[in-house]
Design an enzyme around this catalytic site. Structure first.
Site, PDB file in Angstrom:
ATOM      1  N   GLY A 137       5.090  -0.908 -21.591  1.00 30.78           N
ATOM      2  CA  GLY A 137       4.382  -0.284 -20.463  1.00 30.78           C
ATOM      3  C   GLY A 137       5.147   0.941 -19.993  1.00 30.78           C
ATOM      4  O   GLY A 137       6.175   0.800 -19.326  1.00 30.78           O
ATOM      5  N   SER A 193       4.987   4.371 -14.327  1.00 32.51           N
ATOM      6  CA  SER A 193       6.077   4.827 -13.454  1.00 32.51           C
ATOM      7  C   SER A 193       7.259   3.860 -13.459  1.00 32.51           C
ATOM      8  O   SER A 193       8.419   4.272 -13.598  1.00 32.51           O
ATOM      9  CB  SER A 193       5.588   4.970 -12.018  1.00 32.51           C
ATOM     10  OG  SER A 193       4.514   5.863 -11.956  1.00 32.51           O
ATOM     11  N   LEU A 194       6.974   2.555 -13.312  1.00 32.59           N
ATOM     12  CA  LEU A 194       8.076   1.600 -13.193  1.00 32.59           C
ATOM     13  C   LEU A 194       8.830   1.452 -14.523  1.00 32.59           C
ATOM     14  O   LEU A 194      10.063   1.405 -14.542  1.00 32.59           O
ATOM     15  CB  LEU A 194       7.519   0.245 -12.728  1.00 32.59           C
ATOM     16  CG  LEU A 194       8.528  -0.733 -12.179  1.00 32.59           C
ATOM     17  CD1 LEU A 194       9.279  -0.151 -10.989  1.00 32.59           C
ATOM     18  CD2 LEU A 194       7.817  -2.028 -11.765  1.00 32.59           C
ATOM     19  N   ASN A 210       2.073  -6.581 -10.196  1.00 29.26           N
ATOM     20  CA  ASN A 210       1.687  -6.770  -8.803  1.00 29.26           C
ATOM     21  C   ASN A 210       0.835  -8.018  -8.672  1.00 29.26           C
ATOM     22  O   ASN A 210       0.203  -8.454  -9.630  1.00 29.26           O
ATOM     23  CB  ASN A 210       0.836  -5.586  -8.330  1.00 29.26           C
ATOM     24  CG  ASN A 210       1.678  -4.463  -7.801  1.00 29.26           C
ATOM     25  OD1 ASN A 210       2.816  -4.688  -7.360  1.00 29.26           O
ATOM     26  ND2 ASN A 210       1.151  -3.263  -7.840  1.00 29.26           N
ATOM     27  N   LYS A 267       4.820 -10.387  -0.943  1.00 25.42           N
ATOM     28  CA  LYS A 267       4.292  -9.067  -1.322  1.00 25.42           C
ATOM     29  C   LYS A 267       2.769  -9.123  -1.430  1.00 25.42           C
ATOM     30  O   LYS A 267       2.066  -8.178  -1.049  1.00 25.42           O
ATOM     31  CB  LYS A 267       4.947  -8.624  -2.637  1.00 25.42           C
ATOM     32  CG  LYS A 267       4.575  -7.230  -3.059  1.00 25.42           C
ATOM     33  CD  LYS A 267       5.753  -6.466  -3.650  1.00 25.42           C
ATOM     34  CE  LYS A 267       5.412  -4.997  -3.875  1.00 25.42           C
ATOM     35  NZ  LYS A 267       5.339  -4.607  -5.259  1.00 25.42           N
ATOM     36  N   ASN A 327      -3.984  -2.759   0.564  1.00 36.55           N
ATOM     37  CA  ASN A 327      -4.538  -2.038  -0.591  1.00 36.55           C
ATOM     38  C   ASN A 327      -6.069  -1.939  -0.603  1.00 36.55           C
ATOM     39  O   ASN A 327      -6.601  -0.839  -0.807  1.00 36.55           O
ATOM     40  CB  ASN A 327      -4.023  -2.662  -1.894  1.00 36.55           C
ATOM     41  CG  ASN A 327      -2.526  -2.488  -2.051  1.00 36.55           C
ATOM     42  OD1 ASN A 327      -1.811  -2.370  -1.074  1.00 36.55           O
ATOM     43  ND2 ASN A 327      -2.034  -2.462  -3.273  1.00 36.55           N
ATOM     44  N   SER A 355      -1.274   1.933  -4.395  1.00 37.92           N
ATOM     45  CA  SER A 355      -1.523   1.889  -5.838  1.00 37.92           C
ATOM     46  C   SER A 355      -3.011   1.659  -6.121  1.00 37.92           C
ATOM     47  O   SER A 355      -3.551   2.189  -7.091  1.00 37.92           O
ATOM     48  CB  SER A 355      -0.673   0.787  -6.472  1.00 37.92           C
ATOM     49  OG  SER A 355      -0.901  -0.444  -5.817  1.00 37.92           O
TER      50      SER A 355
END
Ligand code: KPL
Length: 297
Positions: free
Chosen positions: A6, A9-10, A96, A178, A186, A250
Site C-alpha cells: 500500500g 500516504s501512510l 481505519n 478511534k 467523518n 479522510s
C-alpha cells in the site's frame, strides 16, 4: 527487510522513515513496477528530500509486513501477495475503522496478525509529494492470542525510525476509541462537504449527534468496551473536531477524489454490529447510506 503493501500516504511515511536499504514496497499481482518508487518527502521539521524505495524482489524475504491499504482493499491485497511472506513474519494492519482487521485474522488464523492505531498525520497534496503534517504516536497490538509474542519483535523493527511506536496490550480498545471519533466526524464532513470544525454549527449535525452518541454508548458497552455516557462521547468527538477544525477528513477527501470511502468499516461496521447484537442503530445506518450514495454518484 520490511515489506510495505500500500503506497498511499501512510505507507510512504513509514517507507521514508525506515533506514534506506531496509524497506521495499510490494507490488500487487498484475502490477509490474520496473523502477523504484521515487517521491519528495517534506518532514514535520527539516528540509525536503527525495526518497527512493525499491520494490520487493522475488528473492527478498520480508521479516515484517506493514499493510497500509484502504480497509476495503485489505483482504484481497494480502491474499495476492501472502505466498511471498514467510509464515513467521508479523503482519501489521494499519486500516481505519474496524472489521477489516478481524477479517484478516479470521482468514489467516495461523499467521501473527497485529493491528496498529496511529495518530501520525500525512498527506499527498501532489501525487509525488508526501507531507508529514503532524507527528503522533503509533500503538501496536495482537489481533489474536497466538500473535502476542510477535508484538515486541515487530515494535523493535520500527523503533529508531523517528516515529513514536509503542506496544499496546489492548489494541481493540484503541481501535474502538478511534472508531468513535471517526464515526462522529467523518460521515458529517462528507455529507456536509466541509472541514471537520464546520460540522459543529450545522443543523444536520446538531439534530442527530445526541442520538448517534446514544447508539455508540450502547454498542460500546455491549461489545465489552466499557461504559461511557453519550454526553462524554459527544464531548470527545467535538474536542477532536475543534482541534482538527481546518482538516479535510479522510472520508471527505475520498468522496472529493471519487474514491471508495471507508464508511463500511466505520458507521457501517457499527450498523452490522448492532444487527448482530439486536441493538437498533438508525443514525449509524442513515449516515452509512447517505455516504454510500455520495460515493456511488
Ligand atoms: O482521523 C480522522 C480522519 O480524517 O479520518 C480525523 C480524526 C477525523 C481527522 O481528520
Amino acid at each position: 527487510m520490511i515489506g510495505i503493501l500500500g503506497a498511499g500516504s501512510l505507507g510512504r511515511l513509514w517507507a521514508a522513515s525506515l533506514p534506506a536499504g531496509k524497506v521495499a514496497f510490494i507490488a500487487r499481482p498484475g502490477e509490474s513496477p520496473g523502477a523504484d518508487l521515487v517521491y519528495r518527502f517534506r518532514p514535520f521539521d527539516g528540509p525536503e528530500s527525495t526518497i527512493r524505495i525499491p520494490f520487493l524482489r522475488a528473492s527478498d524475504e520480508p521479516e515484517l509486513l506493514l499493510v497500509t491499504t484502504k480497509a476495503g482493499d485489505t483482504v484481497d491485497a494480502i491474499a495476492g501477495i501472502i505466498d511471498r511472506i514467510p509464515q513467521s513474519a508479523p503482519i501489521m494492519l494499519f486500516q481505519n475503522g474496524l472489521g477489516s482487521q478481524q477479517a484478516v485474522a479470521a482468514q489467516w488464523p495461523d499467521r501473527p496478525i497485529l493491528a496498529a492505531s496511529t495518530t501520525e498525520g500525512a498527506n499527498r497534496p501532489e501525487p509525488d509529494l508526501l507531507v508529514h503534517a503532524g507527528s503522533g504516536d503509533t500503538w501496536v497490538g495482537a489481533m489474536t492470542e497466538s500473535a502476542r509474542p510477535s508484538v515486541g519483535r515487530a515494535v523493535a523493527f520500527l523503533q529508531g525510525t523517528g516515529l513514536a511506536i509503542h506496544p499496546e496490550p489492548d489494541i481493540l480498545q484503541r481501535l474502538w476509541q478511534k472508531l468513535i471519533i471517526n464515526a462522529g466526524i467523518n460521515p458529517y464532513t462528507a455529507i456536509l462537504d466541509c472541514p471537520n470544525g464546520k460540522i459543529l454549527a450545522a443543523s444536520f449535525y446538531q439534530d442527530t449527534i445526541d442520538s448517534l452518541c446514544r447508539e455508540l454508548s450502547v454498542l460500546m458497552a455491549a461489545a465489552g468496551q466499557g461504559k461511557e455516557t453519550p454526553d462524554s462521547l459527544r464531548q470527545r468527538i467535538e474536542r477532536v473536531a475543534r482541534s482538527t477544525a481546518g482538516n479535510t477528513s479522510s472520508m471527505r477527501a475520498d468522496v472529493l477524489l471519487g474514491r471508495r470511502t471507508e464508511i463500511d468499516f466505520i458507521n457501517g461496521y457499527l450498523t452490522r454490529l448492532g444487527k448482530d447484537l439486536g441493538i437498533k442503530t438508525p443514525v449509524n445506518q442513515m449516515l452509512t447510506e447517505r455516504v454510500q450514495q455520495l460515493s456511488s454518484r
